[in-house]
Design a protein around this motif. Structure first.
Motif, PDB file in Angstrom:
ATOM      1  N   SER A  95      40.359  63.899  23.436  1.00  0.00           N
ATOM      2  CA  SER A  95      39.836  62.610  22.967  1.00  0.00           C
ATOM      3  C   SER A  95      39.638  62.624  21.452  1.00  0.00           C
ATOM      4  N   GLU A 107      35.845  57.986  24.765  1.00  0.00           N
ATOM      5  CA  GLU A 107      34.496  58.542  24.682  1.00  0.00           C
ATOM      6  C   GLU A 107      34.545  60.055  24.448  1.00  0.00           C
ATOM      7  N   THR A 115      36.659  62.174  30.103  1.00  0.00           N
ATOM      8  CA  THR A 115      37.745  61.208  30.278  1.00  0.00           C
ATOM      9  C   THR A 115      38.288  61.315  31.695  1.00  0.00           C
ATOM     10  N   GLU A 134      45.979  59.961  26.610  1.00  0.00           N
ATOM     11  CA  GLU A 134      45.095  61.015  27.115  1.00  0.00           C
ATOM     12  C   GLU A 134      44.922  60.803  28.613  1.00  0.00           C
TER      13      GLU A 134
HETATM   14 MG   LIG Z   1      38.533  63.266  26.728  1.00  0.00          MG
END
Ligand SMILES: [Mg+2]
Ligand SMILES: Nc1nc2c(ncn2[C@@H]2O[C@H](COP(=O)(O)OP(=O)(O)OP(=O)(O)O)[C@@H](O)[C@H]2O)c(=O)[nH]1
Length: 397
Positions: A95, A107, A115, A134
């Motif tokens: 992230s 976040e 995540t 991601e």
């Molecule tokens: Mg993450």
């Protein structure tokens, strides 16, 4: 392989290829599966079909959940020149990297498994953009269901154009590397390129089957390839042969089973460890996996982050080709995105397939032209930065 499939199985496969919805595909694939004879030669094929069936079932379940308004959607529409899927164990810094490279705002809490659904963002390189996605963290055993997102993440990796493998240097990086490579391998995703490679592009616009040999067909002729494809009821396609390929490789390509991926290994958190040791690890990775690349960074401090977009571009194998109208000076500002090794025919398929029938010649300026404005045919191989002008027998074009 060799699978030596009976005609009945080949016909069932053709039906699968023609299926449109996931439900139709699932039914066709299940029928295909039951028509495959059980012997050593079909073992890999059967395993692959089972995996495909499992993935389709999940896709259908996910669609249903979405329609009901619940469930997490894992489908991310591809955007830009290529989709790069980020794989890494939890807390490796995916992230943080995504935030540093794109406008996405995933976040970051420093808590494991923050995540839990795919987050896309766009990375710019010169005049093109790549999509970086991601996905939830890689976990040992995910290929056999250790976590609920296991096969979805691996499915996204298989569908990706390129992988970004994020490693936390401060937490036994070699073990993370082993886990990720093993999970990929178990899911049929290889980071090493097979000796020969065959790509089959099916298109009704192609009159018959065109075999383009950029490498060598070891044990067969183009006529054998056409015969094999016809036996699977494929009558319109471009077949490209790279490296030393066998008729077996052609058959594997019919089943789209070659899932070789290039990867950019991002060795993160160098601010916490010895930089020379990290660099040594990066060199070792590239030695072991020559089609991959590795870079040592700190996502938190921004160290060497700016090198990533160019490395993605190089690994993605995309080239940019600018089109020009006859009698005009300036080429298009937005490039056509093609794959390395793409020919004039590929460029035309991207612009307007019908032009293939009316093609006279193309003129090329740039890296692949022997001289500015060189006249070339459909098989001419393009390069990054080429400008192409297409002449057809249609009046005025
Ligand atoms: Mg993450
Ligand atoms: N020292 C240091 N910490 C970093 C670096 N990159 C990320 N971190 C920290 O590592 C922790 C995890 O970062 P994330 O970016 O959330 O990791 P992730 O891989 O997305 O984790 P999940 O989403 O849970 O799988 C956070 O506390 C980050 O601040 C780095 O380069 N150096």
């Amino acid at each position: 392989m060799p699978a030596n499939l009976p005609a009945e199985a080949k016909a069932k496969w053709a039906r699968y290829l023609d299926a449109k919805t996931p439900e139709e595909k699932l039914r066709a694939l299940q029928e295909f599966y039951s028509s495959i004879p059980k012997h050593k030669g079909t073992e890999n094929l059967r395993a692959w079909v089972r995996r495909k069936i499992a993935e389709l079932k999940e896709e259908i379940a996910e669609q249903k959940a979405r329609r009901r308004g619940g469930g997490v959607s894992f489908f991310v529409q591809k955007e830009g020149a290529a989709q790069v899927v980020m794989l890494g164990e939890t807390l490796s810094g995916k992230s943080t990297l995504l935030r540093a490279l794109t406008n996405a705002e995933p976040e970051i809490r420093g808590v494991p498994f923050t995540t839990l659904k795919p987050v896309p963002g766009m990375v710019r390189y010169e005049d093109i953009q790549f999509q970086l996605v991601e996905v939830p963290a890689v976990v040992e055993g995910m290929h056999r269901g250790a976590v609920w997102w296991g096969s979805r993440v691996l499915g996204m990796a298989r569908n990706a154009d390129l992988l970004m493998i994020v490693i936390d240097l401060s937490n036994n990086p070699v073990k993370q590397l082993k886990t990720i490579i093993e999970e990929l391998r178990e899911a049929g995703i290889m980071l090493r390129r097979p000796k020969g490679r065959v790509v089959i592009e099916r298109s009704k616009a192609v009159p018959g089957i065109r075999v383009i040999t950029l490498g060598r067909l070891v044990d067969a002729t183009a006529a054998d390839v056409i015969k094999l494809l016809n036996s699977y009821r494929i009558y319109h396609a471009i077949v490209k042969i790279y490296g030393d390929a066998t008729l077996d490789d052609v058959e594997k390509a019919i089943f789209e089973r070659t899932s070789f991926k290039r990867a950019l290994f991002v060795l993160n958190k160098v601010d916490l460890v010895s930089a020379p040791r990290a660099e040594a690890l990066a060199r070792k990775i590239v030695e072991a996996l020559p089609d991959s690349d590795a870079v040592v960074v700190s996502a938190l401090k921004g160290y060497r982050i700016s090198e990533i977009p160019q490395r993605i571009f190089r690994l993605s194998g995309v080239i940019r080709v600018y089109t020009k109208e006859p009698n005009q000076q300036k080429p298009s500002e937005i490039p056509l995105i093609l794959k390395k090794g793409a020919t004039v025919a590929d460029a035309i398929m991207k612009i307007r397939e019908e032009f293939l029938q009316y093609f006279k010649y193309a003129r090329i300026w740039g890296p692949s032209a022997k001289f500015p404005g060189e006249r070339v045919g459909l098989d001419h191989v393009l390069e990054d930065g080429d400008i192409i002008e297409i002449r057809t027998t249609i009046k005025g074009i």
